[in-house]
Write a protein that holds these residues in place. Structure first.
Motif, short mmCIF file in Angstrom:
data_model
loop_
_atom_site.label_atom_id
_atom_site.label_comp_id
_atom_site.label_asym_id
_atom_site.label_seq_id
_atom_site.Cartn_x
_atom_site.Cartn_y
_atom_site.Cartn_z
N ALA A 105 -57.57 54.86 -74.67
CA ALA A 105 -57.39 54.02 -75.86
C ALA A 105 -57.35 52.55 -75.48
CB ALA A 105 -56.12 54.41 -76.60
N TYR A 106 -58.52 51.90 -75.55
CA TYR A 106 -58.63 50.47 -75.30
C TYR A 106 -59.37 49.83 -76.47
CZ TYR A 106 -57.51 51.79 -70.51
OH TYR A 106 -56.91 52.30 -69.40
N GLN A 107 -59.22 48.52 -76.56
CA GLN A 107 -59.93 47.78 -77.60
C GLN A 107 -60.39 46.46 -77.02
OE1 GLN A 107 -58.01 47.73 -81.41
NE2 GLN A 107 -59.08 45.90 -82.04
N GLY A 108 -61.46 45.93 -77.56
CA GLY A 108 -61.99 44.65 -77.11
C GLY A 108 -62.61 43.87 -78.24
N MET A 109 -62.98 42.64 -77.93
CA MET A 109 -63.68 41.76 -78.86
C MET A 109 -64.88 41.19 -78.12
SD MET A 109 -61.82 41.67 -81.68
CE MET A 109 -62.41 40.23 -82.52
N PHE A 110 -66.01 41.09 -78.82
CA PHE A 110 -67.23 40.57 -78.21
C PHE A 110 -67.90 39.59 -79.15
CE2 PHE A 110 -71.85 41.04 -77.31
CZ PHE A 110 -71.83 40.43 -76.07
N ASP A 111 -68.24 38.43 -78.62
CA ASP A 111 -68.99 37.42 -79.37
C ASP A 111 -70.37 37.35 -78.73
OD1 ASP A 111 -70.10 35.25 -80.60
OD2 ASP A 111 -68.51 33.86 -80.06
N ASP A 112 -71.37 37.97 -79.36
CA ASP A 112 -72.69 38.04 -78.73
C ASP A 112 -73.42 36.70 -78.73
OD1 ASP A 112 -73.21 38.06 -81.44
OD2 ASP A 112 -74.66 39.69 -81.37
N ALA A 113 -72.95 35.72 -79.49
CA ALA A 113 -73.60 34.41 -79.49
C ALA A 113 -73.42 33.70 -78.15
CB ALA A 113 -73.05 33.54 -80.62
N ASN A 114 -72.26 33.86 -77.53
CA ASN A 114 -72.02 33.19 -76.24
C ASN A 114 -71.56 34.16 -75.16
OD1 ASN A 114 -69.46 33.66 -77.12
ND2 ASN A 114 -68.96 31.53 -77.50
N LEU A 115 -71.68 35.46 -75.41
CA LEU A 115 -71.35 36.52 -74.46
C LEU A 115 -69.89 36.49 -73.99
CD1 LEU A 115 -74.60 36.63 -72.29
CD2 LEU A 115 -74.00 38.05 -74.25
N ASP A 116 -68.98 36.07 -74.87
CA ASP A 116 -67.55 36.14 -74.56
C ASP A 116 -67.06 37.55 -74.82
OD1 ASP A 116 -67.22 33.51 -73.80
OD2 ASP A 116 -66.60 32.84 -75.78
N LEU A 117 -66.33 38.11 -73.86
CA LEU A 117 -65.79 39.46 -73.99
C LEU A 117 -64.33 39.45 -73.60
CD1 LEU A 117 -66.22 42.60 -74.28
CD2 LEU A 117 -66.75 42.58 -71.84
N VAL A 118 -63.51 40.06 -74.44
CA VAL A 118 -62.10 40.31 -74.11
C VAL A 118 -61.93 41.82 -74.18
CG1 VAL A 118 -59.70 40.01 -74.80
CG2 VAL A 118 -61.30 38.11 -75.01
N TRP A 119 -61.43 42.40 -73.10
CA TRP A 119 -61.23 43.85 -73.03
C TRP A 119 -59.81 44.09 -72.56
CZ3 TRP A 119 -63.64 48.20 -74.42
CH2 TRP A 119 -63.32 49.38 -73.78
N ASP A 120 -59.05 44.81 -73.34
CA ASP A 120 -57.66 45.12 -73.02
C ASP A 120 -56.89 43.84 -72.66
OD1 ASP A 120 -55.61 47.10 -72.79
OD2 ASP A 120 -55.79 46.99 -70.62
N THR A 121 -57.06 42.81 -73.45
CA THR A 121 -56.41 41.48 -73.38
C THR A 121 -56.86 40.62 -72.20
OG1 THR A 121 -54.41 42.11 -72.12
CG2 THR A 121 -54.33 42.41 -74.54
N ARG A 122 -57.85 41.02 -71.43
CA ARG A 122 -58.34 40.22 -70.30
C ARG A 122 -59.74 39.69 -70.60
NH1 ARG A 122 -56.86 39.82 -64.85
NH2 ARG A 122 -55.21 41.32 -65.26
N ALA A 123 -59.98 38.41 -70.29
CA ALA A 123 -61.29 37.78 -70.53
C ALA A 123 -62.29 38.17 -69.44
CB ALA A 123 -61.12 36.27 -70.58
N TYR A 124 -63.54 38.39 -69.88
CA TYR A 124 -64.64 38.74 -68.98
C TYR A 124 -65.84 37.85 -69.28
CZ TYR A 124 -62.23 43.03 -67.61
OH TYR A 124 -61.33 43.93 -67.11
N VAL A 125 -66.66 37.64 -68.26
CA VAL A 125 -67.91 36.91 -68.41
C VAL A 125 -69.03 37.77 -67.83
CG1 VAL A 125 -66.85 34.62 -68.38
CG2 VAL A 125 -67.56 35.67 -66.22
N PRO A 126 -70.27 37.53 -68.23
CA PRO A 126 -71.37 38.31 -67.67
C PRO A 126 -71.44 38.14 -66.16
CG PRO A 126 -72.11 37.09 -69.58
CD PRO A 126 -70.73 36.58 -69.26
N ALA A 127 -71.67 39.25 -65.47
CA ALA A 127 -71.81 39.21 -64.01
C ALA A 127 -73.18 38.64 -63.67
CB ALA A 127 -71.66 40.60 -63.43
N PRO A 128 -73.25 37.87 -62.58
CA PRO A 128 -74.56 37.29 -62.19
C PRO A 128 -75.54 38.36 -61.75
CG PRO A 128 -72.81 36.62 -60.65
CD PRO A 128 -72.19 37.48 -61.70
#
Length: 128
Positions: A105-128
């Motif tokens: 049971a996890y939840q996240g938020m994703f903004d596809d306009a700038n590829l911002d991702l928050v997953w289980d309260t931690r921020a992520y960025v696209p991997a190179p």
């Protein structure tokens, strides 16, 4: 006589459709389903997290989160965090990522306009 009545009704109904406003093709249609905007992407945590114990104490590393296609109703996630790896299925709805029943049971938020991702309260960025 019945055919004439149906024909008149059809012609009258068709004339009413001409008065409906046109749909805007640029209006996004949001629905709950596969996270297609995330599929094929891998993300890394912005800040390092705990990755288990070392001889010198707690070790820290970058966590990773990847998404892949399953079908049109859900996507698969693979999450490497701490010294644990987890995978399961997710769906997306209006930028919110939900794990499917039977997955962790996890939840996240994703903004596809700038590829911002928050997953289980931690921020992520696209991997190179």
């Amino acid at each position: 006589m019945r055919t004439l009545g149906v024909t008149v009704l059809l012609l009258f109904g068709a004339g009413c459709l001409d008065q409906l406003p046109p749909e805007d093709p640029h209006t996004p249609v949001e629905k709950r389903g596969a996270c297609t905007a995330l599929e094929g992407l891998t993300f890394r945590s912005v800040d390092p997290g705990e990755c288990g114990l070392t001889p010198n104490g707690v070790g820290y590393c970058t966590w990773s989160l990847a998404f892949e296609a399953v079908d049109g109703t859900k996507s698969r996630f693979t999450w490497q965090h701490s010294d644990v790896g987890e995978s399961g299925h997710v769906t997306c709805e209006n930028g919110v990522i939900h794990t499917e029943p039977g997955s962790f049971a996890y939840q996240g938020m994703f903004d596809d306009a700038n590829l911002d991702l928050v997953w289980d309260t931690r921020a992520y960025v696209p991997a190179p």
